[in-house]
Each structure stands twice: as C-alpha cells, then as structure tokens.
Design a protein around this motif. Sequence first.
Motif, PDB file in Angstrom:
ATOM      1  N   ASP A   1       2.382   1.265  -3.060  1.00  0.00           N
ATOM      2  CA  ASP A   1       1.193   1.953  -4.566  1.00  0.00           C
ATOM      3  C   ASP A   1       1.045   3.498  -4.666  1.00  0.00           C
ATOM      4  O   ASP A   1       0.670   4.469  -5.051  1.00  0.00           O
ATOM      5  CB  ASP A   1      -0.009   1.233  -4.482  1.00  0.00           C
ATOM      6  CG  ASP A   1       0.499   0.070  -4.674  1.00  0.00           C
ATOM      7  OD1 ASP A   1       1.042  -0.420  -5.539  1.00  0.00           O
ATOM      8  OD2 ASP A   1      -0.806  -1.260  -4.432  1.00  0.00           O
ATOM      9  N   ALA A   2       0.804   4.389  -2.997  1.00  0.00           N
ATOM     10  CA  ALA A   2       0.789   5.730  -1.818  1.00  0.00           C
ATOM     11  C   ALA A   2       1.584   6.021  -3.149  1.00  0.00           C
ATOM     12  O   ALA A   2       1.498   7.872  -3.802  1.00  0.00           O
ATOM     13  CB  ALA A   2       0.741   5.791  -0.938  1.00  0.00           C
TER      14      ALA A   2
ATOM     15  N   ALA B   1       3.904  10.400  -9.131  1.00  0.00           N
ATOM     16  CA  ALA B   1       3.770  10.573 -10.894  1.00  0.00           C
ATOM     17  C   ALA B   1       2.860  12.303 -10.841  1.00  0.00           C
ATOM     18  O   ALA B   1       3.652  12.279 -12.058  1.00  0.00           O
ATOM     19  CB  ALA B   1       2.930   8.834 -11.184  1.00  0.00           C
ATOM     20  N   SER B   2       2.310  11.935  -9.713  1.00  0.00           N
ATOM     21  CA  SER B   2       1.725  13.356  -9.505  1.00  0.00           C
ATOM     22  C   SER B   2       2.329  14.370 -10.037  1.00  0.00           C
ATOM     23  O   SER B   2       2.506  15.197 -10.692  1.00  0.00           O
ATOM     24  CB  SER B   2       0.463  13.585  -8.218  1.00  0.00           C
ATOM     25  OG  SER B   2      -0.288  12.736  -8.501  1.00  0.00           O
TER      26      SER B   2
ATOM     27  N   ILE C   1       4.476   5.436  -5.377  1.00  0.00           N
ATOM     28  CA  ILE C   1       4.242   5.743  -7.355  1.00  0.00           C
ATOM     29  C   ILE C   1       3.426   6.655  -7.018  1.00  0.00           C
ATOM     30  O   ILE C   1       3.478   7.732  -7.981  1.00  0.00           O
ATOM     31  CB  ILE C   1       3.959   4.503  -8.177  1.00  0.00           C
ATOM     32  CG1 ILE C   1       4.998   3.337  -6.875  1.00  0.00           C
ATOM     33  CG2 ILE C   1       3.417   4.239  -9.177  1.00  0.00           C
ATOM     34  CD1 ILE C   1       4.707   1.938  -7.942  1.00  0.00           C
ATOM     35  N   GLU C   2       1.989   6.709  -6.729  1.00  0.00           N
ATOM     36  CA  GLU C   2       1.152   7.942  -7.454  1.00  0.00           C
ATOM     37  C   GLU C   2       1.134   8.999  -7.298  1.00  0.00           C
ATOM     38  O   GLU C   2       1.203  10.413  -7.359  1.00  0.00           O
ATOM     39  CB  GLU C   2       0.410   7.185  -6.922  1.00  0.00           C
ATOM     40  CG  GLU C   2      -1.382   8.326  -7.009  1.00  0.00           C
ATOM     41  CD  GLU C   2      -2.629   7.749  -6.042  1.00  0.00           C
ATOM     42  OE1 GLU C   2      -3.602   9.066  -5.836  1.00  0.00           O
ATOM     43  OE2 GLU C   2      -2.325   6.529  -5.192  1.00  0.00           O
ATOM     44  N   ALA C   3       1.721   9.420  -6.279  1.00  0.00           N
ATOM     45  CA  ALA C   3       2.680  10.504  -5.740  1.00  0.00           C
ATOM     46  C   ALA C   3       3.100  11.626  -6.069  1.00  0.00           C
ATOM     47  O   ALA C   3       3.777  12.527  -6.543  1.00  0.00           O
ATOM     48  CB  ALA C   3       2.787  11.148  -4.035  1.00  0.00           C
TER      49      ALA C   3
ATOM     50  N   GLU D   1       1.330  -1.313  -0.494  1.00  0.00           N
ATOM     51  CA  GLU D   1      -0.073  -0.293   0.411  1.00  0.00           C
ATOM     52  C   GLU D   1       0.432   1.098  -0.139  1.00  0.00           C
ATOM     53  O   GLU D   1       0.768   1.973  -0.341  1.00  0.00           O
ATOM     54  CB  GLU D   1      -0.787  -0.259   0.871  1.00  0.00           C
ATOM     55  CG  GLU D   1      -2.189  -0.945   0.923  1.00  0.00           C
ATOM     56  CD  GLU D   1      -2.586  -1.301   2.364  1.00  0.00           C
ATOM     57  OE1 GLU D   1      -2.313  -0.813   3.539  1.00  0.00           O
ATOM     58  OE2 GLU D   1      -3.808  -1.954   2.495  1.00  0.00           O
ATOM     59  N   ARG D   2       1.568   1.734   0.484  1.00  0.00           N
ATOM     60  CA  ARG D   2       2.514   2.236   1.108  1.00  0.00           C
ATOM     61  C   ARG D   2       3.532   2.708  -0.969  1.00  0.00           C
ATOM     62  O   ARG D   2       3.760   3.704  -0.757  1.00  0.00           O
ATOM     63  CB  ARG D   2       3.557   2.389   2.011  1.00  0.00           C
ATOM     64  CG  ARG D   2       3.044   2.274   3.239  1.00  0.00           C
ATOM     65  CD  ARG D   2       4.166   2.071   4.941  1.00  0.00           C
ATOM     66  NE  ARG D   2       3.756   2.506   5.654  1.00  0.00           N
ATOM     67  CZ  ARG D   2       4.781   1.855   6.796  1.00  0.00           C
ATOM     68  NH1 ARG D   2       5.436   1.847   7.142  1.00  0.00           N
ATOM     69  NH2 ARG D   2       3.865   2.189   7.941  1.00  0.00           N
TER      70      ARG D   2
END
Length: 417
Positions: free
Chosen positions: A238-239, A245-246, A241-243, A235-236
């Motif tokens: 994924d979070a 990428a943003s 990678i999302e941050a 979960e960390r």
Amino acid sequence: MDASPPLLVVGPVPGGLRLRALRPVPPGPLLAWCRGIEVGRLDLPAEVEAGAPIDLPIRRLPCVPLPAELRIAARSEGPELAAPWRIETPAMATGLLGPATPSLEDLRLEHGLLRGTGIERANGLLQPALHATINRDTLRAVQVETPVPLAEGGCAFRFALPLEPADLTGQGLSVTLHAAGNPAVLARFAWGPALPDAARLAELEMRLQRLEQAGDAALLAGQAVLDRQLRRQQERIDAFIEAAASLLLDRLAGDEPPAAALRRLVAATAPAEEEVEAAVEGDHVTLTPRDAAFDLGWHGPEEDAGGGFRWMTMEGLLRNPAPLRPVAAVTLEVVHLYGAPAPALEARFDAAPCLIALERRGPHHFAVRITPPGGPAPCRMLRLRALAGGCPAEDGVSGDDRALSVAIASAGFDYEG
C-alpha cells in the motif's frame, strides 16, 4: 596285433558313459579326460571279457569352448582306449551329468536389484537360465552373466533380478529362485518389517501423541507468523502504491504527455539489457570443472597430471550461463571414459534432442560437439545422458563405488553472433 582301440563308446547313461569291450580289457585304471583335465575314473578289478559293457562315471566337466572331446585312456599321455566322444552342445553335457542344480550364494539387495552368485561344481558347460517367483504370484526372468570357469571344474556366474516398487507389499518381499525346467527351489530371499513388542508399541504411541501435540503448536505458531508477515507485506504494498501514484501524478502535472511519463517511470526501474547478461561477454564461454554451472549428476572436481576434470554419473545437467541467447553449439572436452572406448551420449537443449559429433584428440581424449538440429536455439539446461558406464566397485575394477560414465575437462558454449 590289433592296433584298434579295445573299447567302443556306446553313448551317455545317467552319470557317465557306457563303453563296450571289443576284446578283453586287462584290469587297471580307466580314465576320462577333457582338455587335459581328468573328469572321470573307474578302476577295473579284473579283466573285462569281450562284448561286456562298462559304465565309466563322469563326475564333472570343465568350462571350455564347444565342441569338446572326452578321451578314454589309462594315462593322460595315452594310449587311447576308445575313440574320442564329442560334446557338441550344452544339452549333451546335461544328458551326461543330469540336471544341474547350482547353488545360489551371496544374495543381497542393491539399488533395486537382487544380486547373487551361482556356483555349479559339476557341469562347467552349463548355460544357466533362471527365473524368480515374487510374492508367490509373479514370475520374472533373472539376468544372468556369462559363466566363468572354476579351478576345480564346473563354473560360476553372477545374476541380478530387477525389482519394482509394487513388489514391496505391507507384508514385505518374498523371492524364490528356480532353474529353467526344474521346479525345485534353488534359493530363497525374504525381507519383512520388524514388528515391535507391546512395550515398544506403547512407547511409540506416547511419542506419536507428543509429536502430534508439538506439531499442532508449531502449526499455530507458524500461522501467526505468516499472518504478521502478510499484514506487513500488505502495508508495504500500500505504501509503494501510494508513493508511485504520487510520483506519477507529479510527472503528469508537467508538460510531458501522460503515456511518455508512464513509460519513463517504468524504464527507470527496469535493468538495462546489457546488465542482464553482464557476466557473458563475446560469443563464447568456457566452463571449467569448478564452475557452479555443473548442476545435478556430477561428482566433485578432480585433478590429475593432465589437469582438472569432473566425472558425470549416468545423467548430468549443465546450466547455460546465458540462457536468453541462442546457442549455436556446445563443445565438451572428454578426457576420461568408463565402460566404453568412446563417448556414448544423448543430449538435449531443455527438452529438444540435439545432434552429436565426435572428434578424437588422443587415446582417451575426445571433443564432443553438440548442436541443435534446427539451428541456434536458446536453452536453460543442457541435459546429458550416458549410454555406457558403470560402478568400478561392482565391476571389481577398484574400490570406487561411484557411478561413472565420462569425465569432462571443460564445456564451451558458442552463441549466435
């Protein structure tokens, strides 16, 4: 009056010397001496006629340098009753006293060696040669030290038999010790497992069953904890990678080229080069005995009137405080030695052998300079191996049971500028 000795030494016989009377010999004591030590005695009850043989028993021989002479006299101060008989070799002593059968005592198992002490009370000129039979099928030579004299005559010696892991079988270990050329067993050593009785076996089976059940429960609990940690870690990730990428998309939305934006993002998270080795300044670092860079193979730091130092066992590791920088040389200040008059060392930068130069700075003070043969080279570990050393307790020097070789007061690392 004839001044020549009245007896002639014919030669050795089992247990003594054979003499022949050249003229009548009056009754009285007949003694044999070796370096002032009485080694044989015969009391003549009556006069011995000329030409008659006399067997003089020899009970023992002292541990003295060869060649040695046996004097025949009635008193230690003389006069001589026969010409001295020379003992040139240990074999002549064996022919005089017969085969030696030393007693082997104090057998003990220490650090993979079967040690003991041999005592030969008759033949002090013995050059002992021992071998062992291990588990009834393996022959192996026994290491024997130089014999030392006993006060009452004869000699004593220490011996050691190196053992290998394969010598210890499921039935234990069995060793018999023999002298060379003599099939008789001088000593036996046996070691085997102590088997429990039936009641003890039942108790052990119950405990083993409980341990297996507890182990299964602990395994299941550990697996559950690991699964939870993996889910949380995913979960960390994924979070993150999302941050990331943003953030990257936000930077790409500006006027900066995509490649430059990506390099700036990576550079923002990487430590600066000076931060990696911030602990090392300049081209020289000196490690003191209390430094944590003294890794495996070192005893704790000590102090004497000359300052702090640290003893090394037979092998020691020193961590390089700046492993990414090429090392030009390492200088060790050796202030104490054990087992050698000068440091006897081998050194490696990780796995690469190095050159060693010694500089004497005092009676027991040396500077040991270690350099890589091909010029400055990086290394993570300086590996040291002593070629001389020992244990003071085993050598009878003191009660210190540690393995000692060299004591180092400091270690200086010189880096390429």
